[in-house]
Design a protein around this motif. Sequence first.
Motif, mmCIF file in Angstrom:
data_model
loop_
_atom_site.group_PDB
_atom_site.id
_atom_site.type_symbol
_atom_site.label_atom_id
_atom_site.label_comp_id
_atom_site.label_asym_id
_atom_site.label_seq_id
_atom_site.Cartn_x
_atom_site.Cartn_y
_atom_site.Cartn_z
ATOM 1 N N ALA A 162 -47.657 -2.458 133.515
ATOM 2 C CA ALA A 162 -46.306 -2.844 133.067
ATOM 3 C C ALA A 162 -45.639 -1.609 132.473
ATOM 4 O O ALA A 162 -46.158 -1.014 131.537
ATOM 5 N N SER A 163 -44.507 -1.226 133.063
ATOM 6 C CA SER A 163 -43.895 0.024 132.608
ATOM 7 C C SER A 163 -42.984 -0.222 131.417
ATOM 8 O O SER A 163 -42.574 -1.347 131.143
ATOM 9 N N GLY A 164 -42.686 0.839 130.702
ATOM 10 C CA GLY A 164 -41.825 0.726 129.530
ATOM 11 C C GLY A 164 -41.748 2.053 128.816
ATOM 12 O O GLY A 164 -42.550 2.956 129.083
ATOM 13 N N ALA A 165 -40.776 2.157 127.908
ATOM 14 C CA ALA A 165 -40.608 3.415 127.175
ATOM 15 C C ALA A 165 -40.854 3.214 125.678
ATOM 16 O O ALA A 165 -40.652 4.118 124.884
ATOM 17 N N GLY A 166 -41.264 2.010 125.304
ATOM 18 C CA GLY A 166 -41.554 1.755 123.885
ATOM 19 C C GLY A 166 -40.305 1.630 123.027
ATOM 20 O O GLY A 166 -40.346 1.909 121.827
ATOM 21 N N LEU A 167 -39.196 1.195 123.614
ATOM 22 C CA LEU A 167 -37.955 1.092 122.835
ATOM 23 C C LEU A 167 -37.567 -0.348 122.494
ATOM 24 O O LEU A 167 -36.846 -0.585 121.520
ATOM 25 N N GLU A 194 -40.256 3.649 134.604
ATOM 26 C CA GLU A 194 -39.714 2.295 134.487
ATOM 27 C C GLU A 194 -38.575 2.070 135.498
ATOM 28 O O GLU A 194 -38.440 1.000 136.063
ATOM 29 N N PHE A 195 -37.769 3.121 135.723
ATOM 30 C CA PHE A 195 -36.640 2.998 136.657
ATOM 31 C C PHE A 195 -37.104 3.017 138.107
ATOM 32 O O PHE A 195 -36.453 2.474 138.983
ATOM 33 N N ARG A 196 -38.245 3.661 138.312
ATOM 34 C CA ARG A 196 -38.668 3.855 139.697
ATOM 35 C C ARG A 196 -39.030 2.526 140.373
ATOM 36 O O ARG A 196 -38.751 2.322 141.555
ATOM 37 N N ARG A 212 -31.539 -9.051 141.892
ATOM 38 C CA ARG A 212 -32.417 -9.198 140.714
ATOM 39 C C ARG A 212 -32.874 -7.845 140.199
ATOM 40 O O ARG A 212 -32.839 -7.571 139.001
ATOM 41 N N GLU A 213 -33.290 -6.969 141.130
ATOM 42 C CA GLU A 213 -33.782 -5.650 140.707
ATOM 43 C C GLU A 213 -32.656 -4.833 140.068
ATOM 44 O O GLU A 213 -32.877 -4.060 139.143
ATOM 45 N N THR A 214 -31.429 -5.028 140.572
ATOM 46 C CA THR A 214 -30.286 -4.318 139.973
ATOM 47 C C THR A 214 -30.091 -4.773 138.530
ATOM 48 O O THR A 214 -29.761 -3.981 137.650
ATOM 49 N N LYS A 215 -30.339 -6.076 138.296
ATOM 50 C CA LYS A 215 -30.176 -6.595 136.928
ATOM 51 C C LYS A 215 -31.215 -5.991 135.983
ATOM 52 O O LYS A 215 -30.931 -5.691 134.832
ATOM 53 N N TRP A 216 -32.459 -5.806 136.489
ATOM 54 C CA TRP A 216 -33.482 -5.140 135.661
ATOM 55 C C TRP A 216 -33.001 -3.731 135.309
ATOM 56 O O TRP A 216 -33.126 -3.286 134.170
ATOM 57 N N LEU A 217 -32.475 -3.046 136.326
ATOM 58 C CA LEU A 217 -31.991 -1.681 136.079
ATOM 59 C C LEU A 217 -30.917 -1.672 134.996
ATOM 60 O O LEU A 217 -30.928 -0.832 134.095
ATOM 61 N N GLU A 218 -30.009 -2.657 135.100
ATOM 62 C CA GLU A 218 -28.925 -2.757 134.111
ATOM 63 C C GLU A 218 -29.502 -2.941 132.701
ATOM 64 O O GLU A 218 -29.072 -2.277 131.757
ATOM 65 N N VAL A 219 -30.505 -3.830 132.589
ATOM 66 C CA VAL A 219 -31.111 -4.088 131.280
ATOM 67 C C VAL A 219 -31.764 -2.814 130.737
ATOM 68 O O VAL A 219 -31.664 -2.486 129.550
ATOM 69 N N MET A 220 -32.414 -2.051 131.623
ATOM 70 C CA MET A 220 -33.082 -0.812 131.179
ATOM 71 C C MET A 220 -32.077 0.221 130.700
ATOM 72 O O MET A 220 -32.275 0.881 129.678
#
Length: 307
Positions: A262-267, A89-91, A125-133
């Motif tokens: 669509a990536s994710g960790a199920g959290l 997901e982070f990649r 924008r991508e940094t914001k996704w990282l922050e949310v993750m």
Amino acid sequence: MKRLHLNLNLTGVIVTLAVGVLLPVLLSTAVGIVALVLAKDTAGIVTGVLVICFAVTTIGSALVALVLTSHKARLARSQADFVANVSHEFRTPLSAIRLYAQTLQSGKLDDDPEQTANCIDTILRETKWLEVMVDRVLTWRAASKDLMQLNLERRPVTGAVDTAIERFSSMVPPGEVSLSQDIESRIDVAHDQHALQAVVLNLLTNAYKYTNKVKEIDVCITDNEDEVVIAVKDNGIGISTKDKAKIFQAFYRAGEEHREGASGAGLGLAIVSNLVTRHKGTIDVESEPGKGTTFFIHLPIAAEVTV
Ligand code: ADP
């Protein structure tokens, strides 16, 4: 590779238990039964009973060991899956950030201020996704270990929902999502602004991730007599009836065949469910595969909740 290794370990334990424990135990049981049948005096009967007791105890211990080992193997497997999913997901945003930064560094866009601005916007924008993750993993840790203190305040939920929408809008490319909202609410709900914002943001990011090219998302708040309902609706891939019951479990990911990478960790939904429950609220979902999904968050009005 790791999974194969763990499976082999488990198989090894089962084979060892079968050969090393089961066979000798079966033999001892047979010996015990024969001793009992042929017993002519008390000593013979006691010996037979002791041998059978020994066999039963050994089988019991072996079963307990087997259950513990398979539980540990399952745990190790879900930890390995979790680390792999989070890394994956982070990649995606990291790769995009590197690519756009390299483009800027190459100087190719030096004479093109518009493209330069686009590049910088994408990096942000991508940094914001990282922050949310990162927030999601930290929130999950705090919520699952009961370390999270909620600061409940009585006020309408509009502010928290609005902040979540603003944050979400800054994470997606302009024009990619058609986002409609009807978020007026006048009723006080005892809620933690930060937590409720996380709930809505998780639902919005899911609505974005699990929707195909044409993305339509609708957020709406309804004031009822004894509750306020926040609904997040999308026109995405939907959720099957079988999966609906499981999606709120931590680490569960549904519909591999439809979610198109669509990536994710199920959290996300496990966090949503935890936080909503802590607000004495409930969550339910209506969905039709191929048509879309609506999540409903029901929150009791302030008078119903003891802060
Ligand atoms: P993640 O998105 O990281 O996999 P979540 O806990 O947020 O984890 O969601 C669990 C699963 O529920 C997802 O993997 C996906 O299969 C399904 N899901 C969640 N939200 C939606 C949605 N809006 N539309 C379709 N499927 C969804």
